[in-house]
Scaffold this motif. Structure first.
Motif, short mmCIF file in Angstrom:
data_model
loop_
_atom_site.label_atom_id
_atom_site.label_comp_id
_atom_site.label_asym_id
_atom_site.label_seq_id
_atom_site.Cartn_x
_atom_site.Cartn_y
_atom_site.Cartn_z
N SER A 78 40.46 34.60 23.60
CA SER A 78 40.93 35.54 22.59
C SER A 78 41.63 34.82 21.45
CB SER A 78 41.87 36.58 23.21
OG SER A 78 41.18 37.37 24.15
N ASN A 79 42.44 33.83 21.78
CA ASN A 79 43.14 33.06 20.73
C ASN A 79 42.15 32.30 19.86
OD1 ASN A 79 45.71 33.90 21.40
ND2 ASN A 79 46.09 32.18 22.81
N GLN A 81 39.03 33.10 19.34
CA GLN A 81 38.30 34.08 18.52
C GLN A 81 39.13 34.49 17.31
OE1 GLN A 81 37.15 37.30 21.10
NE2 GLN A 81 35.38 36.21 21.91
N ARG A 82 40.43 34.71 17.53
CA ARG A 82 41.29 35.07 16.39
C ARG A 82 41.38 33.92 15.39
NH1 ARG A 82 44.21 37.93 20.45
NH2 ARG A 82 45.52 36.11 20.90
N SER A 86 40.39 34.07 11.46
CA SER A 86 41.32 33.62 10.42
C SER A 86 40.65 32.62 9.47
CB SER A 86 42.55 32.98 11.08
OG SER A 86 43.44 32.49 10.10
N TYR A 109 33.03 40.57 17.39
CA TYR A 109 34.49 40.79 17.45
C TYR A 109 34.81 42.28 17.53
CZ TYR A 109 39.44 40.09 16.34
OH TYR A 109 40.81 40.06 16.38
N ASN A 113 36.64 44.41 20.58
CA ASN A 113 37.81 45.23 20.29
C ASN A 113 37.33 46.66 20.01
OD1 ASN A 113 40.22 43.12 19.83
ND2 ASN A 113 38.31 42.28 19.02
N CYS A 121 36.15 45.61 10.29
CA CYS A 121 36.12 44.15 10.49
C CYS A 121 35.45 43.45 9.31
CB CYS A 121 35.39 43.80 11.78
SG CYS A 121 36.30 44.25 13.28
N TYR A 125 37.70 40.79 7.22
CA TYR A 125 37.54 39.36 7.49
C TYR A 125 36.56 38.64 6.57
CZ TYR A 125 40.26 40.25 11.69
OH TYR A 125 41.26 40.60 12.55
#
Length: 739
Positions: A78-79, A81-82, A86, A109, A113, A121, A125
């Motif tokens: 998850s980190n 993917q974030r 970013s 993504y 979620n 999204c 993004y």
């Protein structure tokens, strides 16, 4: 040393040495050769601190890397993917494959979620400028995601690259904020005059803003449509859609409630619709277009203009022929098809005389008359008509129509004919140059294209052509005298002095970069001995003036100065060539000119520019790396000799990645012997070292040769490059099999 450490060292080497594009190439090959390693390598990339600090994903395309991210996204934490999301926010460069990858990442993504909609999204993004130009959007998207993309497309206006075909078989919905965006865009378009064009002209060409809008409002849900139906342009398009039975009764009912029947500029389509549907409110008025497109399709509605023509026709005493126009024939078509001078003259006279006719119609009529003057056959008769119209109406503005008509009259008239018609010379003499507006608002805007498309520029060109044709320099002297007293624009004044003063720049207060740009533009277009002497004198002064180092006219002036220096090799010894900034731009322009134009004589000037300057020798070598074409082999060999003859054997390092394989694949064959010699000379001068850079360069060269040459050429190249690298060590990176 572990695989991760080696990978990170390689990663950091390419980033620190500005070889990120080559790094991305390697990542693309990695995906093909070691798919089982992808997740691990992507995790290493994301964990490398330098990746984030260097901002390579905002500076470079990184298309292959984004493909990797998309492929393994579901297998990242998850980190991680974030972190990918970013990085996506900072993307600034676009390509079709990369944009597809960004979309696929957002899709994955959003799926993970579940509380987030895909449209949110995409909006959050993917940067607007990237998503806006996504070519595949119309094929892939549907529903609200398509609504977001379309709202961005409409904001592009006439820069739009997609046709209305993308909407076929689609469902279009709009999130509230996207519909608000569409409404803002349309309100802004209300200020444009083109909304008053005939509807058929608005939606005739693909792709265009109004064609897409027309198809869109036909598909929009009635709830979304109510957000924009109060706008006149939307109502006009809906009227056409109703006539063509492309919308249902619910939209037609909403349309009728919004129409202001007293507003007469809906166009004749509203009369047709009122008659078809029995709308009594619409039968009380005659609706018309505000004005009609001036292009090839139409000039004016024949029904609206026929009375005007008949009313004025007889007043042009020499032309008494009856006028008639076919029902389905536009006036523009009439002008283009009518080769009877009397008939053409009568209609043209009617258009130009009547104050109710928009100036764009008058301008178009005059430009078509100019075309008639140039045609074979009765062009001479049209020439006489052109002179008559100029004499009758004069010239109030130097728009394109007036300019083109005057230019063709001057070009096609003989010296004696032009002198006999004194009114032409008087018209030019009596023109108040101060009323023609500015060509340039600032020095940064100066260009020959902008000058040619300004009223003052067109006036100057006509005066120059007229003075040359009648062989009377007094007209140019008079022009320059007017310019000397021109207060509205010092920039215009300097440019015109440079371009037209017969004695160089003697009328100018001082030589400036603008006046030099004007003079060098004249030389670039039509060099002459006297002009070259004047320009060389000006170049000597400007190249020695330090104030032009930090503030210059950029590549245009640099190119034109390079043209001057290419033509005046014998005089360059007195010119200061050792400065930086602008001097370096001139040097680059000289090299490009010498390699791109076989008539250029700039070799001596290049040699004097370089001298023993290590940075310029480095620049020359790097420019050659991307220009080693077979057709230039003789010239590139002479430039390599300049490097070879340098006394210093420890020159600055060359950026080997300046070798661009895509140039050679598309344009010409690579000069294998030339690039081998260049590498050998650069190694001898310590400009290229036996390291990873050299290995990468040789790999790229060999891969290009394998694609555009035969096997024998590849064998020959391998033989030449074996002195530089161990061929066995690079086999894995070659895109062909060594035989």
């Amino acid at each position: 040393m572990s695989s991760e450490v080696r990978f990170n060292e390689s990663l950091e080497f390419y980033i620190n040495n500005d070889q990120v594009d080559y790094l991305d190439d390697l990542l693309g090959k990695l995906a093909k050769r070691n798919p089982q390693q992808l997740v691990k390598k992507v995790k290493w990339i994301l964990s490398n601190q330098l990746v984030g600090e260097s901002k390579i994903f905002s500076k470079y395309l990184m298309g292959n890397c984004w493909d990797l991210f998309a492929e393994v996204f579901d297998e990242l934490s998850s980190n991680e993917q974030r972190q990918v999301m970013s990085l996506m926010k900072g993307v600034t460069r676009s390509s079709r494959n990369k944009d597809n990858a960004l979309y696929n990442i957002c899709r994955k993504y959003a799926k993970k979620n579940e509380k987030r909609e895909l449209v949110d999204c995409l909006r959050e993004y993917i940067p607007k400028t990237i998503f806006q130009w996504w070519f595949d959007g119309g094929d892939v998207l549907n529903g609200k995601e398509l609504g977001l993309w379309l709202s961005y497309q409409l904001q592009l206006g006439e820069q739009m690259i997609v046709s209305s075909d993308v909407l076929k078989g689609k469902k279009v919905e709009f999130a509230r904020q996207d519909l608000d965006s569409v409404r803002v865009t349309l309100r802004r378009k209300e200020k444009d005059k083109d909304q008053y064009l005939a509807i058929r002209d608005l939606i005739e060409f693909e792709p265009s803003f109004y064609t897409l809008l027309y198809e869109l409002i036909c598909l929009m849900d009635i709830r979304d449509l109510k957000g924009i139906i109060n706008l006149k342009i939307v109502q006009r398009l809906l009227i056409k859609a109703a006539l063509e039975e492309k919308i249902g009764n619910d939209k037609i009912s909403s349309l009728k409630k919004e129409i202001d029947f007293e507003y007469v500029l809906y166009g004749p389509e509203l009369n047709d619709l009122a008659e078809k549907l029995g709308w009594e409110e619409g039968k009380k008025y005659t609706y018309q277009n505000g004005f009609i497109f001036e292009g090839d399709s139409d000039l004016s509605n024949p029904h609206l203009v026929k009375n005007l023509v008949v009313r004025n026709f007889g007043e042009f005493t020499d032309f008494s022929t009856d006028f008639s126009i076919e029902k389905d024939e536009s006036v523009e078509e009439y002008f283009k098809n009518e080769n009877n001078v009397e008939k053409f003259g009568g209609v043209a006279y009617a258009f130009i005389k009547d104050p109710k006719v928009n100036n764009q119609y008058k301008e178009r009529a005059k430009s078509i008359l100019g075309e008639k003057i140039e045609q074979e056959g009765n062009g001479r008769d049209f020439w006489k008509l052109g002179v008559k119209i100029i004499r009758e109406f004069g010239i109030d503005h130097f728009n394109f129509g007036n300019y083109y008509l005057l230019e063709t009259i001057v070009e096609k008239g003989s010296k004696d004919e032009l002198i006999a018609h004194l009114e032409l010379g008087e018209l030019l003499s009596n023109t108040d140059i101060g009323t023609l507006g500015k060509a340039f608002e600032s020095e940064e805007e100066v260009s020959e294209t902008k000058f040619m498309n300004s009223e003052i520029g067109r006036y100057c060109m006509v005066v120059k052509g007229y003075a040359t044709k009648i062989e009377d320099s007094s007209f140019m002297n008079e022009l320059l005298e007017k310019v000397a007293h021109l207060e509205s624009s010092k920039v215009d004044q300097q440019y015109i002095f440079g371009k037209y003063a017969n004695k160089g720049l003697v009328l100018a207060e001082e030589i400036s970069k603008v006046s030099l740009l004007g003079l060098s533009t004249r030389i670039a277009l039509q060099p002459g001995v006297k002009e070259l002497e004047n320009a060389c004198s000006a170049v000597k002064e400007i190249m020695s003036d330090p104030k032009f180092e930090a503030n210059d006219m950029g590549p245009t002036l640099a190119h034109n100065v390079a043209v001057v220096l290419s033509e005046t090799n014998r005089d360059t010894e007195n010119i200061n060539l050792s400065g930086g900034g602008f001097h370096d731009k001139v040097f680059r322009a000289l090299v490009k000119l010498y390699l791109g134009n076989e008539k250029s004589n700039g070799l001596e000037a290049i040699g004097k520019f370089v001298g023993e300057d290590g940075q310029r020798l480095k620049t020359l070598a790097e420019m050659l790396l991307s220009r080693m074409f077979s057709k230039n082999s003789e010239r590139t060999a002479k430039l390599i000799t300049i490097i070879e003859r340098a006394k210093d054997n420890r020159l600055p390092l060359v950026k080997c990645w300046e070798f661009n394989p895509f140039i050679y694949q598309k344009k010409s064959e690579i000069d294998v012997h030339g690039i081998e010699k260049l590498i050998r000379v650069c190694i001898g001068k310590n400009m290229i070292r036996y390291n990873q850079d050299l290995k990468n360069l040789v790999v790229r060269v060999l891969n290009v040769i394998s694609e555009i040459r035969g096997r024998e050429e590849v064998r020959e190249a391998l033989e030449q490059f074996k002195d530089f690298v161990d061929i066995d060590l690079i086999k894995g990176e070659l895109e062909f099999k060594i035989l």
